[in-house]
Design a protein around this motif. Structure first.
Motif, PDB file in Angstrom:
ATOM      1  N   MET A 122      17.511  -8.998 -42.885  1.00 33.97           N
ATOM      2  CA  MET A 122      17.662  -8.423 -44.233  1.00 33.97           C
ATOM      3  C   MET A 122      19.154  -8.270 -44.554  1.00 33.97           C
ATOM      4  SD  MET A 122      15.714  -5.053 -45.657  1.00 33.97           S
ATOM      5  CE  MET A 122      14.458  -5.035 -44.380  1.00 33.97           C
ATOM      6  N   ALA A 123      19.563  -8.702 -45.750  1.00 34.43           N
ATOM      7  CA  ALA A 123      20.989  -8.609 -46.106  1.00 34.43           C
ATOM      8  C   ALA A 123      21.404  -7.140 -46.196  1.00 34.43           C
ATOM      9  CB  ALA A 123      21.208  -9.294 -47.441  1.00 34.43           C
ATOM     10  N   PRO A 124      22.604  -6.818 -45.706  1.00 33.26           N
ATOM     11  CA  PRO A 124      23.031  -5.409 -45.811  1.00 33.26           C
ATOM     12  C   PRO A 124      23.215  -5.005 -47.271  1.00 33.26           C
ATOM     13  CG  PRO A 124      24.782  -6.791 -44.851  1.00 33.26           C
ATOM     14  CD  PRO A 124      23.581  -7.682 -45.044  1.00 33.26           C
ATOM     15  N   LEU A 125      22.937  -3.746 -47.562  1.00 37.71           N
ATOM     16  CA  LEU A 125      23.200  -3.225 -48.909  1.00 37.71           C
ATOM     17  C   LEU A 125      24.697  -2.942 -49.009  1.00 37.71           C
ATOM     18  CD1 LEU A 125      20.224  -0.813 -49.725  1.00 37.71           C
ATOM     19  CD2 LEU A 125      20.430  -3.274 -50.090  1.00 37.71           C
ATOM     20  N   ARG A 126      25.294  -3.413 -50.115  1.00 34.22           N
ATOM     21  CA  ARG A 126      26.749  -3.285 -50.318  1.00 34.22           C
ATOM     22  C   ARG A 126      27.016  -2.092 -51.222  1.00 34.22           C
ATOM     23  NH1 ARG A 126      29.432  -8.351 -50.112  1.00 34.22           N
ATOM     24  NH2 ARG A 126      30.578  -7.777 -51.993  1.00 34.22           N
ATOM     25  N   PHE A 127      27.939  -1.260 -50.802  1.00 35.67           N
ATOM     26  CA  PHE A 127      28.242  -0.103 -51.646  1.00 35.67           C
ATOM     27  C   PHE A 127      29.732   0.172 -51.737  1.00 35.67           C
ATOM     28  CE2 PHE A 127      29.329   3.435 -48.727  1.00 35.67           C
ATOM     29  CZ  PHE A 127      28.976   2.883 -47.498  1.00 35.67           C
ATOM     30  N   ALA A 128      30.088   0.976 -52.760  1.00 32.13           N
ATOM     31  CA  ALA A 128      31.471   1.435 -52.928  1.00 32.13           C
ATOM     32  C   ALA A 128      31.475   2.949 -52.840  1.00 32.13           C
ATOM     33  CB  ALA A 128      32.007   0.998 -54.282  1.00 32.13           C
ATOM     34  N   ILE A 129      32.552   3.475 -52.287  1.00 33.13           N
ATOM     35  CA  ILE A 129      32.744   4.930 -52.280  1.00 33.13           C
ATOM     36  C   ILE A 129      33.754   5.281 -53.362  1.00 33.13           C
ATOM     37  CG2 ILE A 129      33.868   6.796 -50.977  1.00 33.13           C
ATOM     38  CD1 ILE A 129      32.257   6.066 -48.589  1.00 33.13           C
ATOM     39  N   PHE A 130      33.413   6.279 -54.171  1.00 33.69           N
ATOM     40  CA  PHE A 130      34.343   6.814 -55.165  1.00 33.69           C
ATOM     41  C   PHE A 130      34.868   8.135 -54.613  1.00 33.69           C
ATOM     42  CE2 PHE A 130      33.180   4.929 -59.572  1.00 33.69           C
ATOM     43  CZ  PHE A 130      33.051   3.658 -59.026  1.00 33.69           C
ATOM     44  N   GLY A 131      36.186   8.213 -54.414  1.00 29.85           N
ATOM     45  CA  GLY A 131      36.788   9.458 -53.931  1.00 29.85           C
ATOM     46  C   GLY A 131      37.107   9.349 -52.456  1.00 29.85           C
ATOM     47  N   THR A 132      38.389   9.489 -52.113  1.00 26.07           N
ATOM     48  CA  THR A 132      38.767   9.336 -50.697  1.00 26.07           C
ATOM     49  C   THR A 132      39.471  10.598 -50.181  1.00 26.07           C
ATOM     50  OG1 THR A 132      40.800   8.187 -51.337  1.00 26.07           O
ATOM     51  CG2 THR A 132      38.897   6.810 -50.813  1.00 26.07           C
ATOM     52  N   GLY A 133      38.947  11.746 -50.550  1.00 30.28           N
ATOM     53  CA  GLY A 133      39.504  13.027 -50.074  1.00 30.28           C
ATOM     54  C   GLY A 133      38.969  13.390 -48.694  1.00 30.28           C
ATOM     55  N   PHE A 134      39.055  14.679 -48.371  1.00 28.78           N
ATOM     56  CA  PHE A 134      38.715  15.212 -47.045  1.00 28.78           C
ATOM     57  C   PHE A 134      37.363  14.719 -46.509  1.00 28.78           C
ATOM     58  CE2 PHE A 134      36.587  18.885 -44.826  1.00 28.78           C
ATOM     59  CZ  PHE A 134      37.252  18.740 -43.617  1.00 28.78           C
ATOM     60  N   TRP A 135      36.328  14.697 -47.387  1.00 28.33           N
ATOM     61  CA  TRP A 135      34.970  14.426 -46.915  1.00 28.33           C
ATOM     62  C   TRP A 135      34.691  12.946 -46.688  1.00 28.33           C
ATOM     63  CZ3 TRP A 135      32.930  18.574 -45.116  1.00 28.33           C
ATOM     64  CH2 TRP A 135      31.584  18.573 -44.738  1.00 28.33           C
ATOM     65  N   ALA A 136      35.465  12.056 -47.367  1.00 30.74           N
ATOM     66  CA  ALA A 136      35.100  10.632 -47.435  1.00 30.74           C
ATOM     67  C   ALA A 136      35.083   9.959 -46.052  1.00 30.74           C
ATOM     68  CB  ALA A 136      36.055   9.897 -48.365  1.00 30.74           C
ATOM     69  N   ARG A 137      36.040  10.309 -45.181  1.00 23.71           N
ATOM     70  CA  ARG A 137      36.094   9.606 -43.886  1.00 23.71           C
ATOM     71  C   ARG A 137      34.857   9.923 -43.029  1.00 23.71           C
ATOM     72  NH1 ARG A 137      40.743  11.102 -43.474  1.00 23.71           N
ATOM     73  NH2 ARG A 137      41.450   9.257 -42.373  1.00 23.71           N
ATOM     74  N   PHE A 138      34.318  11.123 -43.192  1.00 24.61           N
ATOM     75  CA  PHE A 138      33.129  11.483 -42.403  1.00 24.61           C
ATOM     76  C   PHE A 138      31.886  10.792 -42.976  1.00 24.61           C
ATOM     77  CE2 PHE A 138      36.168  15.048 -42.275  1.00 24.61           C
ATOM     78  CZ  PHE A 138      36.583  14.850 -40.971  1.00 24.61           C
ATOM     79  N   GLN A 139      31.874  10.713 -44.312  1.00 21.09           N
ATOM     80  CA  GLN A 139      30.769  10.030 -44.983  1.00 21.09           C
ATOM     81  C   GLN A 139      30.762   8.546 -44.569  1.00 21.09           C
ATOM     82  OE1 GLN A 139      28.864  11.938 -47.024  1.00 21.09           O
ATOM     83  NE2 GLN A 139      27.647  10.388 -48.084  1.00 21.09           N
ATOM     84  N   LEU A 140      31.952   7.958 -44.571  1.00 24.17           N
ATOM     85  CA  LEU A 140      32.081   6.540 -44.189  1.00 24.17           C
ATOM     86  C   LEU A 140      31.660   6.320 -42.736  1.00 24.17           C
ATOM     87  CD1 LEU A 140      35.425   4.985 -45.457  1.00 24.17           C
ATOM     88  CD2 LEU A 140      33.193   3.872 -45.346  1.00 24.17           C
TER      89      LEU A 140
END
Ligand code: 89Y
Length: 341
Positions: free
Chosen positions: A1-19
């Motif tokens: 199955m092809a991976p789902l492609r996404f973009a993250i909006f906002g690269t503050g404190f929380w973004a690196r953990f979300q990524l």
């Protein structure tokens, strides 16, 4: 199955953990980052090997082939970015709290519904490992009908160090932490029919309230008290970010005690078991319980994006949590109980 492609909006404190949490899952790939200050996005992109970076959100959605967007920006910008996704009928995930007002949250849900764009809220507290296990035991009927519960998130943790913007919120602890505890209450006990709230400000250098006490009638006539504090005071047992819960039922009681212990007491005695969260190398140790919960929360949303499961925290569902958050402010302001429709 092809991976789902996404973009993250906002690269503050929380973004690196979300990524990092997204990277724990198969079949999903972050292809672009947006941030108002491009240099911050470039730094995170370098660290995680994300191919493209934008400081123009419209250019990003026009130029990228996306399956969804994950919004981790300040709450004031959520509505603008959710609308941008809805205009392109792109599925969108938005961090809690959904919006700065109930009216704005209602508009966001309506815009996505009208456009046919799936809309989810990233609300991870109900995915904390010990809370999940507590819910399993409660739902299995171990203590019978719960008639009363206490949900406490009381801490002296210096939250403003990593998230200084929290100091400037006119409405602080109920939007920031109440969004979580009230959502946990709904996931455990069902919908609220009334609530009464009192708030206080103990820190003198912040704009909003840092102490809140909310009493609700929920589900099958369960009285629930949610107590929250970031009062900066000293506590013998500092357990941030653990939520401590005590539930009284008609046939027993369940306690979510410090250090992830769950204690179930019935006529047969007390059974205690520890349910710590998994440890991830990328998690900040001070936030590990929360960071670990991002993984199952994202997994649930990913299954829903694939049409394989029901998302627990859709925009529509989370509106009920948002209603309680702003209902609590209204109750505190008028010093009156309010009824929830
Ligand atoms: O912003 C908050 C959240 O969502 O989890 C804990 C926190 O970082 C501080 O209250």
């Amino acid at each position: 199955m092809a991976p789902l492609r996404f973009a993250i909006f906002g690269t503050g404190f929380w973004a690196r953990f979300q990524l990092a949490a997204w990277r724990e899952l198969e079949g999903v790939e972050c292809v672009a980052l947006y941030n108002r200050t491009r240099a911050k996005a470039e730094m995170l992109a370098r660290e995680f090997g994300i191919p493209r970076v934008y400081d123009d959100p419209v250019a990003l959605v026009d130029q990228e082939q996306l399956d969804f967007i994950d919004i981790i920006t300040d709450v004031d910008t959520h509505s603008r970015f959710v609308q941008l996704a809805a205009q392109r009928r792109l599925p969108v995930i938005c961090q809690k709290p959904m919006a700065p007002t109930l009216a704005e949250a209602e508009r966001m849900v309506a815009v996505c519904r009208d456009a046919g764009a799936p809309f989810f809220i990233h609300e991870n507290w109900r995915w904390h490992e010990p809370i999940r296990q507590l819910k399993r035991l409660l739902d299995a009927g171990q203590i019978g009908r719960p008639f009363r519960a206490r949900i406490d998130m009381i801490s002296g943790f210096p939250v403003f160090v990593n998230q200084p913007f929290l100091k400037d919120l006119e409405q602080f602890i109920i939007t920031d932490m109440g969004s979580h505890t009230l959502d946990v209450a709904r996931s455990l006990f069902g919908e609220a029919s009334s609530l009464y709230c009192q708030t206080q400000r103990i820190h003198q250098d912040i704009k909003g309230e840092d102490v809140a006490t909310i009493m609700l009638r929920m589900g099958n006539a369960t009285s629930v008290v949610c107590q929250m504090a970031y009062a900066g005071n000293h506590l013998e047992r500092e357990r941030f970010p653990e939520t401590l819960i005590f539930i009284e039922g008609e046939r027993g009681s369940i306690e979510l005690a410090p250090d992830y212990w769950i204690r179930v007491t019935t006529a047969g005695g007390t059974h205690a078991q520890r349910f710590p969260p998994p440890r991830y190398a990328w998690a900040d140790p001070a936030y590990n319980l929360i960071h670990a919960s991002i993984v199952p929360c994202n997994a649930n949303l990913l299954s829903a994006l694939r049409g394989a499961a029901r998302a627990e925290t859709t925009g529509q569902d989370n509106l009920k949590t948002v209603q309680l958050v702003f209902g609590a402010y209204e109750s505190a302001h008028n010093d009156e109980a309010i009824h929830i429709d």
